[in-house]
Design an enzyme around this catalytic site. Structure first.
Site, short mmCIF file in Angstrom:
data_model
loop_
_atom_site.label_atom_id
_atom_site.label_comp_id
_atom_site.label_asym_id
_atom_site.label_seq_id
_atom_site.Cartn_x
_atom_site.Cartn_y
_atom_site.Cartn_z
N ASN A 9 0.87 -1.18 0.00
CA ASN A 9 0.00 0.00 0.00
C ASN A 9 0.90 1.22 0.00
O ASN A 9 1.56 1.52 0.99
CB ASN A 9 -0.89 -0.03 1.26
CG ASN A 9 -1.70 1.25 1.41
OD1 ASN A 9 -1.79 2.05 0.48
ND2 ASN A 9 -2.29 1.44 2.59
N LYS A 11 0.10 4.34 -0.18
CA LYS A 11 -0.48 5.55 0.43
C LYS A 11 -0.20 6.75 -0.50
O LYS A 11 -0.22 6.57 -1.71
CB LYS A 11 0.09 5.73 1.84
CG LYS A 11 -0.05 4.43 2.66
CD LYS A 11 0.31 4.55 4.09
CE LYS A 11 0.14 3.19 4.76
NZ LYS A 11 0.35 3.23 6.19
N HIS A 97 -9.14 1.65 5.33
CA HIS A 97 -7.82 1.74 5.96
C HIS A 97 -7.91 2.67 7.17
O HIS A 97 -8.66 3.65 7.16
CB HIS A 97 -6.79 2.27 4.95
CG HIS A 97 -5.40 2.15 5.46
ND1 HIS A 97 -4.85 3.06 6.34
CD2 HIS A 97 -4.45 1.19 5.27
CE1 HIS A 97 -3.62 2.67 6.64
NE2 HIS A 97 -3.35 1.54 6.01
N GLU A 99 -6.15 4.96 8.19
CA GLU A 99 -5.90 6.39 7.92
C GLU A 99 -7.16 7.05 7.36
O GLU A 99 -7.42 8.23 7.62
CB GLU A 99 -4.70 6.54 6.96
CG GLU A 99 -3.40 6.26 7.70
CD GLU A 99 -2.33 5.57 6.88
OE1 GLU A 99 -2.41 5.60 5.64
OE2 GLU A 99 -1.41 4.99 7.49
N GLU A 169 -4.93 -4.64 10.77
CA GLU A 169 -3.85 -3.67 10.95
C GLU A 169 -4.07 -2.91 12.25
O GLU A 169 -4.84 -1.94 12.28
CB GLU A 169 -3.84 -2.68 9.79
CG GLU A 169 -3.58 -3.30 8.44
CD GLU A 169 -2.98 -2.30 7.45
OE1 GLU A 169 -1.93 -2.60 6.90
OE2 GLU A 169 -3.55 -1.21 7.27
N GLY A 175 3.39 2.14 10.71
CA GLY A 175 4.42 3.15 10.54
C GLY A 175 5.20 3.46 11.80
O GLY A 175 5.94 4.45 11.85
N SER A 215 4.01 -2.36 10.21
CA SER A 215 5.47 -2.52 10.36
C SER A 215 5.96 -3.90 9.92
O SER A 215 6.84 -4.48 10.56
CB SER A 215 5.90 -2.21 11.80
OG SER A 215 5.58 -0.87 12.13
#
Ligand code: 13P
Length: 253
Positions: A9, A11, A97, A99, A169, A175, A215
């Site tokens: 992904n 992003k 997702h 985010e 996730e 991250g 990660s």
């Protein structure tokens, strides 16, 4: 037996030129991976989908990072399913997702609307679920995941659910370099499979691909993929450079 599926992904990273160079560098390894029974895909930005679609090897799966649930209309800045369908060989779309849940207020209800629209168009969701750090620390992980699965997967057909990818996730691992242990990841992925079984039956649940994301790096990918309920990974940072994505993939052979 379920297939192993790794998606990168990207992003909001990579211009069209960078995306093109990445694909040209990756093509050989993607074929290699397929020969080892592992499917690889990437989710570039909308801007790069067409150029990647033109230059990629057939074996590389292509996903969009989002889609709007409406057919068309006054939704400034959004992209419709019909627009994605014009991209050759685009098969998957990342939905929900963290985010998007966090910065754009996407709820599981909204994700469900998107997936219902996708079902009609035969696009496969990579549906993301996961708890925040606070929820993890309050021991609310399974409660949160349960809501995300039950609400997100409402009123879909068994056939469609069978084809889906679910990505677990944990938000606190994205991250941050603080990946969930393989035991935690396996436990939650197993829980997800059980919840799907409650909704659509064990036979369907046994076929659903469940990925871990957060990660995932070349040096830890194998420990996740050797867990019984983890069939793949959704990779952010380590999918951005072809060299590191190639290393991650080849560490699975
Ligand atoms: P990282 O691999 O950078 O933690 O990102 C994970 C992710 O959000 C993939 O969708």
């Amino acid at each position: 037996m379920r297939k192993k599926v790794i998606f990168g992904n990207w992003k909001m990273n990579h211009t069209r030129n960078e995306a093109l160079n990445f694909v040209l560098e990756m093509n050989e390894e993607i074929k290699n991976a397929k020969n080892h029974g592992i499917l690889i895909g990437i989710a570039p930005t909308y801007m790069s989908l067409d150029i990647v679609a033109k230059k990629k090897t057939k074996s590389l799966l292509l996903a969009a990072q989002n889609v709007n649930e409406h057919e068309s209309g006054a939704y400034t800045g959004e992209v419709s399913i019909a627009m994605l369908k014009e991209i050759k060989n685009l098969t998957h779309v990342i939905i929900g997702h963290s985010e998007r849940r966090q910065y754009y207020n996407e709820t599981s209800v909204k994700c469900n609307e998107k997936m219902m629209a996708m079902e009609k168009a035969n696009l496969i969701p990579i549906y993301c679920v996961g708890e925040t750090l606070q929820q993890f620390e309050n021991d609310e992980t399974k409660e949160i995941i349960k809501e995300q699965i039950h609400q997100g997967l409402l009123n879909l057909s068994s056939d469609f659910v069978t084809k889906m990818i679910i990505a677990y996730e944990p938000v606190w691992s994205i991250g941050t370099g603080k990946n969930a242990s393989k035991e935690i990841a396996q436990d939650v992925c197993h829980f997800i499979r059980n919840e799907i079984a409650k909704l659509y039956g064990q036979k369907v649940a046994n076929k659903v691909i469940i990925q871990y994301g957060g990660s995932v790096k070349p040096n830890n990918v194998k420990e996740y993929l050797t867990q019984p309920d983890i069939d793949g990974a959704l990779v952010g940072g380590a999918s951005l450079k072809a060299s590191s994505f190639i290393e991650l993939i080849s560490n699975l052979y």
